[in-house]
Design an enzyme around this catalytic site. Structure first.
Site: not given
Ligand code: F6P
Length: 417
Positions: A13, A142, A144, A190-192, A247, A303-304
């Site tokens: 990401g 990352t 995350d 986000m952050g899984r 999330e 956010q990213r």
């Molecule tokens: O790898 C970081 C991340 O931002 C996670 O927090 C998030 O779940 C994921 O990427 C989302 O990725 P994509 O944009 O590929 O769905």
């Protein structure tokens, strides 16, 4: 032996700081006398299709370098690509090493998170097995913030700053409206499986803002009924309630809350499900059960990608780790990743070290239980002491016609097709 060439890739990401690391790799490779510095297009996946660029055609002067540091997303394009196990598919590795030999590569730098470090681990292992001289070094990245062995990861500070700022703005907005039966705003972050980003919602709290009413991290099981009860109680006391949820929150049996509603079945190469829809699910539930107005906000990619509000500490540190990764590879390290080691919170002091990537790849560093309150609904002051230094300072965007300018060369978007 005379130095030959370097290749650098971005993976996983994107973040607001990942291009600052790219600039750091580039600058250090130049200063250390490498001839060509190539960039893989879409990481190792693109490299296997022969897609790469000569970075000197994209970073032609100091202004380009400054723009690159302020440009969000992955300039080189990214991928989520898992290399096969070495013993199962030698051919893939032979193919990659052949390309690297043809390009006369001495150093391979990969900027990415825990999945991307799996690529550095496997390529360096294969290099060792075959007696290759190419050095493979990882540069952390990352939002995350879940990489093992490092105090934090570049990209996290800027995302945390965006989250703290935006949550604060949403709290102010909500409080200003008089809503019949109250308003609940659920913000999905986000952050899984790691709650570092969601916890950053607490940064909204200060003299001029009460902060969010509750924060739910994915490290703890989420109890839907207890959540409903808490919101009902909060609505009795105030007209606008703001809650931050990860999330990745899931019930005790491991079901993601987003799976309780309508969610996508998409799974990436590392087996990660696309997590989205948690806030919408909870808002629908609250409005039907409590009869209140409920608004779901998913910060999603904002956010990213928010380089307009990047943290200065983050952008500078991202640049520094890019340089440190390049330096390590130049000095002979392989199968390693650069980490941050914090020596003091106040004044904030942090240095870099080099660690074995085998101890980092595919691992996850989660928020410690004692940095979350007993009830599991807010982060503690230790969490805030940890995150605050990482969001300090600003990096002014270079504005053109009132909008931030990003690094762009003719044909750039075609490159990423
Ligand atoms: O790898 C970081 C991340 O931002 C996670 O927090 C998030 O779940 C994921 O990427 C989302 O990725 P994509 O944009 O590929 O769905």
């Amino acid at each position: 032996m005379a130095k030959r060439n370097v290749i650098v890739g971005q993976s996983g990401g994107p973040t607001a700081a990942i291009n600052s690391s790219l600039a750091g790799v580039y600058r250090t490779a130049r200063e250390r006398g490498y001839k060509k510095i190539y960039g893989m297009i879409h990481g190792v996946q693109g490299l296997m299709e022969g897609k790469y660029i000569d970075l000197s055609e994209h970073i032609q002067n100091g202004l380009d370098e400054e723009l690159l540091k302020r440009t969000p997303a992955s300039y080189l394009g990214s991928c989520r690509y898992k290399l096969p196990e070495i013993h199962k598919d030698k051919e893939t590795y032979d193919k990659i090493f052949k390309i690297l030999e043809e390009l006369e590569i001495d150093c391979f730098i990969y900027i990415g998170g825990n999945d991307s470090m799996d690529t550095i681990k496997k390529l360096s292992d294969y290099g060792m097995l075959t007696g290759s001289d190419i050095r493979f070094v990882g540069c952390p990245k990352t939002i995350d913030n879940d990489l093992a062995l490092t105090d934090h990861t570049p990209g996290y500070g800027s995302a945390a700053k965006y989250i703290g700022t935006s949550v604060k703005e949403v709290i102010r907005d909500g409080a200003s409206m008089k809503n019949k039966n109250g308003l609940v705003t659920v913000i999905e972050i986000m952050g899984r499986d790691a709650g570092w980003l969601t916890g950053a919602a607490a940064l909204a709290e200060g003299e001029d803002c009460p902060g969010p009413d509750a924060i739910y991290l994915p490290e703890l099981p989420f109890d839907v009924e207890a959540f409903e009860k808490k919101i009902e109680m909060l609505l009795k006391a105030k007209n606008s309630v703001v809650v931050a949820v990860s999330e990745g929150i899931h019930t005790a049996d491991g079901t993601y809350v987003c799976e309780l509603g309508m969610s996508s079945d998409f799974v990436d190469a590392f087996g990660h499900k696309q997590l989205s829809g948690t806030a919408t699910y909870l808002c629908n539930l609250l409005s039907s059960k409590l009869g209140c107005k409920a608004r779901a906000i998913e910060f999603s990619t904002l956010q990213r990608a928010a380089s307009h509000s990047a943290s200065r500490v983050d952008i500078l540190e991202a640049y520094e780790v890019g340089g440190a990764a390049m330096k390590a590879a130049d000095e002979g390290d392989t199968g390693k990743m650069v980490v941050f080691v914090r020596t003091s919170d106040d004044p904030y002091q942090c240095g870099t070290e080099i660690k074995d990537v085998h101890k980092i790849a595919n691992e996850e560093r989660l928020v410690p239980r004692n940095w979350v309150n007993e009830e599991g609904t807010y982060v503690t002051s230790e969490f805030l002491t940890y995150v605050r230094p990482l969001i300090q300072g600003d990096v002014s965007p270079i504005m053109v016609d009132g909008i931030p300018r990003h690094l762009y060369k003719p044909g750039y978007y075609d490159l990423l097709k």
